[in-house]
Design a protein around this motif. Structure first.
Motif, PDB file in Angstrom:
ATOM      1  N   THR A 292       1.013  -1.385  -0.013  1.00  0.00           N
ATOM      2  CA  THR A 292       0.040   0.074  -0.016  1.00  0.00           C
ATOM      3  C   THR A 292       0.795   1.276   0.041  1.00  0.00           C
ATOM      4  OG1 THR A 292      -1.840  -1.179   1.190  1.00  0.00           O
ATOM      5  CG2 THR A 292      -1.801   1.177   1.159  1.00  0.00           C
ATOM      6  N   LYS A 293       1.811   1.187   0.817  1.00  0.00           N
ATOM      7  CA  LYS A 293       2.807   2.274   0.790  1.00  0.00           C
ATOM      8  C   LYS A 293       3.469   2.549  -0.402  1.00  0.00           C
ATOM      9  CE  LYS A 293       5.998   4.410   4.017  1.00  0.00           C
ATOM     10  NZ  LYS A 293       6.606   4.306   5.406  1.00  0.00           N
ATOM     11  N   MET A 294       4.127   1.352  -0.922  1.00  0.00           N
ATOM     12  CA  MET A 294       4.564   1.449  -2.318  1.00  0.00           C
ATOM     13  C   MET A 294       3.746   2.001  -3.290  1.00  0.00           C
ATOM     14  SD  MET A 294       6.149  -1.612  -4.620  1.00  0.00           S
ATOM     15  CE  MET A 294       4.450  -2.108  -4.966  1.00  0.00           C
ATOM     16  N   ARG A 295       2.531   1.635  -3.453  1.00  0.00           N
ATOM     17  CA  ARG A 295       1.534   1.965  -4.437  1.00  0.00           C
ATOM     18  C   ARG A 295       1.171   3.510  -4.210  1.00  0.00           C
ATOM     19  NH1 ARG A 295      -0.862  -3.041  -3.868  1.00  0.00           N
ATOM     20  NH2 ARG A 295      -2.385  -2.212  -2.287  1.00  0.00           N
ATOM     21  N   ASN A 296       1.105   3.888  -2.929  1.00  0.00           N
ATOM     22  CA  ASN A 296       0.952   5.468  -2.630  1.00  0.00           C
ATOM     23  C   ASN A 296       1.946   6.226  -3.174  1.00  0.00           C
ATOM     24  OD1 ASN A 296      -1.762   4.906  -1.671  1.00  0.00           O
ATOM     25  ND2 ASN A 296      -1.119   4.923   0.326  1.00  0.00           N
ATOM     26  N   ASN A 297       3.314   5.798  -2.883  1.00  0.00           N
ATOM     27  CA  ASN A 297       4.359   6.589  -3.263  1.00  0.00           C
ATOM     28  C   ASN A 297       4.446   6.867  -4.981  1.00  0.00           C
ATOM     29  OD1 ASN A 297       5.367   7.120  -0.953  1.00  0.00           O
ATOM     30  ND2 ASN A 297       6.608   5.185  -0.690  1.00  0.00           N
ATOM     31  N   TYR A 298       4.264   5.678  -5.750  1.00  0.00           N
ATOM     32  CA  TYR A 298       4.190   5.494  -6.813  1.00  0.00           C
ATOM     33  C   TYR A 298       3.115   6.481  -7.525  1.00  0.00           C
ATOM     34  CZ  TYR A 298       7.863   2.473  -8.069  1.00  0.00           C
ATOM     35  OH  TYR A 298       9.089   1.867  -8.301  1.00  0.00           O
ATOM     36  N   ASN A 299       2.073   6.509  -6.909  1.00  0.00           N
ATOM     37  CA  ASN A 299       0.925   7.321  -7.239  1.00  0.00           C
ATOM     38  C   ASN A 299       1.208   8.964  -7.261  1.00  0.00           C
ATOM     39  OD1 ASN A 299      -1.217   5.569  -8.249  1.00  0.00           O
ATOM     40  ND2 ASN A 299      -1.831   5.161  -6.291  1.00  0.00           N
ATOM     41  N   THR A 300       1.931   9.266  -6.181  1.00  0.00           N
ATOM     42  CA  THR A 300       2.342  10.550  -5.929  1.00  0.00           C
ATOM     43  C   THR A 300       2.949  11.078  -7.047  1.00  0.00           C
ATOM     44  OG1 THR A 300       2.197  10.228  -3.391  1.00  0.00           O
ATOM     45  CG2 THR A 300       3.395  12.161  -4.364  1.00  0.00           C
ATOM     46  N   LEU A 301       4.076  10.012  -7.136  1.00  0.00           N
ATOM     47  CA  LEU A 301       4.934  10.581  -8.371  1.00  0.00           C
ATOM     48  C   LEU A 301       4.372  10.721  -9.574  1.00  0.00           C
ATOM     49  CD1 LEU A 301       8.073  10.794  -9.447  1.00  0.00           C
ATOM     50  CD2 LEU A 301       8.322   8.383  -9.486  1.00  0.00           C
ATOM     51  N   PHE A 302       3.407   9.842 -10.048  1.00  0.00           N
ATOM     52  CA  PHE A 302       2.688   9.852 -11.392  1.00  0.00           C
ATOM     53  C   PHE A 302       1.873  11.041 -11.235  1.00  0.00           C
ATOM     54  CE2 PHE A 302       2.056   4.915 -11.326  1.00  0.00           C
ATOM     55  CZ  PHE A 302       3.089   4.823 -11.817  1.00  0.00           C
ATOM     56  N   LYS A 303       1.329  11.617 -10.336  1.00  0.00           N
ATOM     57  CA  LYS A 303       0.522  12.934 -10.252  1.00  0.00           C
ATOM     58  C   LYS A 303       1.336  14.101 -10.243  1.00  0.00           C
ATOM     59  CE  LYS A 303      -3.171  10.835  -7.433  1.00  0.00           C
ATOM     60  NZ  LYS A 303      -3.612  10.878  -6.045  1.00  0.00           N
ATOM     61  N   THR A 304       2.546  14.123  -9.761  1.00  0.00           N
ATOM     62  CA  THR A 304       3.771  15.109 -10.048  1.00  0.00           C
ATOM     63  C   THR A 304       4.064  15.248 -11.231  1.00  0.00           C
ATOM     64  OG1 THR A 304       4.140  14.967  -7.721  1.00  0.00           O
ATOM     65  CG2 THR A 304       5.719  16.011  -8.953  1.00  0.00           C
ATOM     66  N   LEU A 305       4.470  14.155 -11.833  1.00  0.00           N
ATOM     67  CA  LEU A 305       4.838  14.280 -13.202  1.00  0.00           C
ATOM     68  C   LEU A 305       3.784  14.803 -14.177  1.00  0.00           C
ATOM     69  CD1 LEU A 305       7.031  11.069 -13.661  1.00  0.00           C
ATOM     70  CD2 LEU A 305       7.817  13.486 -13.305  1.00  0.00           C
TER      71      LEU A 305
END
Length: 310
Positions: A292-305
């Motif tokens: 869950t933590k890993m997915r949230n971190n990737y989602n944050t990165l996707f949104k930023t990009l």
């Protein structure tokens, strides 16, 4: 299937993957992604499509420092102008990328994660006979041979133990040949396993050993910890930066047979209370590595990009 999404794949031949440039580019053109997350070296079709379609590229740096080669350095130094974000899986790679990438804000650290509720065991571990195991690709970056030789040495000393391997790879036949006829029932190769089969495999063992030249971030270690199994690992990048296996409990070993044998013997004769303490501390520490933590971190990165491109 539930999301009605399309999946494309290209089956490649080892050592000839560069021949699949046009096939990969064709799939990217068909899919037209906003972001490409690259886990291998097929960067050229991604960059050409980026120049045409203006998508973002995330490069996930799996290779440990000890095993990086010219392809890794080429992607880090030459292609950093085209890559929008680098993701490091461990502390050592993160520090290294920070030093080498001109734009420091391109570098992110995102640990791998596991489904903590799936790989979970409430069983009280029994440590006799000793049942050690390692799961992973059988290639030149892994050192299953050390575990095999140490197991056979301990069996000669009348230590009651079994050794289990999960996984496949180009070194499988070589590793099987290392096992003497006498020990074939004690050292067992299970081959490639599905997730449900892997869960059953973990339940067989009471000590997980990761013998390796280096790791990005070993999912197998995290799965073993989640299953309540004490973990012993090589003193290399991607393992030593984990708090557990811990030097305090002598659970980190040098990549030589003498040291591993000493550490296994030490664990074998360690009091049950200490073994239980290792398990409980590993379990607490594992909260840093949830899927869950890993997915949230990737989602944050996707949104930023995506925000920077809008």
């Amino acid at each position: 299937k539930l999301l009605k999404k399309n999946f494309f794949y290209i089956k490649t031949i080892k050592y000839l993957t560069s021949l699949y440039f046009f096939g990969i580019f064709k799939k990217i053109k068909k899919f037209k992604p906003e972001i490409i997350v690259l886990h291998n070296y097929h960067i050229l079709p991604c960059i050409i499509s980026k120049l045409i379609y203006k998508h973002k590229i995330i490069y996930v740096d799996h290779k440990p420092l000890e095993t990086k080669d010219f392809k890794d350095f080429f992607i880090i130094f030459f292609f950093q102008y085209f890559i929008d974000s680098y993701v490091a899986l461990n502390k050592e790679n993160f520090i290294y990328l920070k030093k080498k990438i001109f734009s420091k804000n391109k570098v992110n650290k995102i640990y791998n994660g596991v489904e903590l509720n799936y790989f979970k065991s409430n069983l009280n571990k029994k440590f006799y006979p000793l049942k050690v195991g390692m799961a992973g690709r059988m290639n030149n970056t892994k050192l299953q041979s050390i575990i095999i030789n140490v197991t056979q040495s301990l069996l000669r000393k009348n230590i009651n133990m079994y050794c289990y391997f999960a996984g496949n790879g180009e070194n499988l036949n070589y590793l099987k040949k290392l096992v003497t006829k006498k020990n074939k029932k004690k050292i067992i190769f299970s081959g490639s396993l599905s997730q449900s089969e892997l869960k059953k495999w973990f339940k067989k063992i009471n000590l997980y050993i990761q013998s390796s030249k280096g790791e990005g971030m070993s999912i197998s270690i995290l799965q073993a910890m989640s299953m309540g199994i004490p973990v012993m690992g090589s003193n290399v990048s991607g393992i030593r930066n984990l708090k557990y296996p811990s030097k305090l409990y002598k659970m980190v070993f040098s990549n030589n047979e003498k040291d591993l044998e000493k550490k296994i013997m030490n664990f074998f004769f360690t009091h049950q209370k200490i073994k239980n303490k290792i398990i409980s501390e590993q379990t607490r520490y594992l909260n840093n590595f949830s899927s869950t933590k890993m997915r949230n971190n990737y989602n944050t990165l996707f949104k930023t990009l995506l925000k920077t491109s809008s």
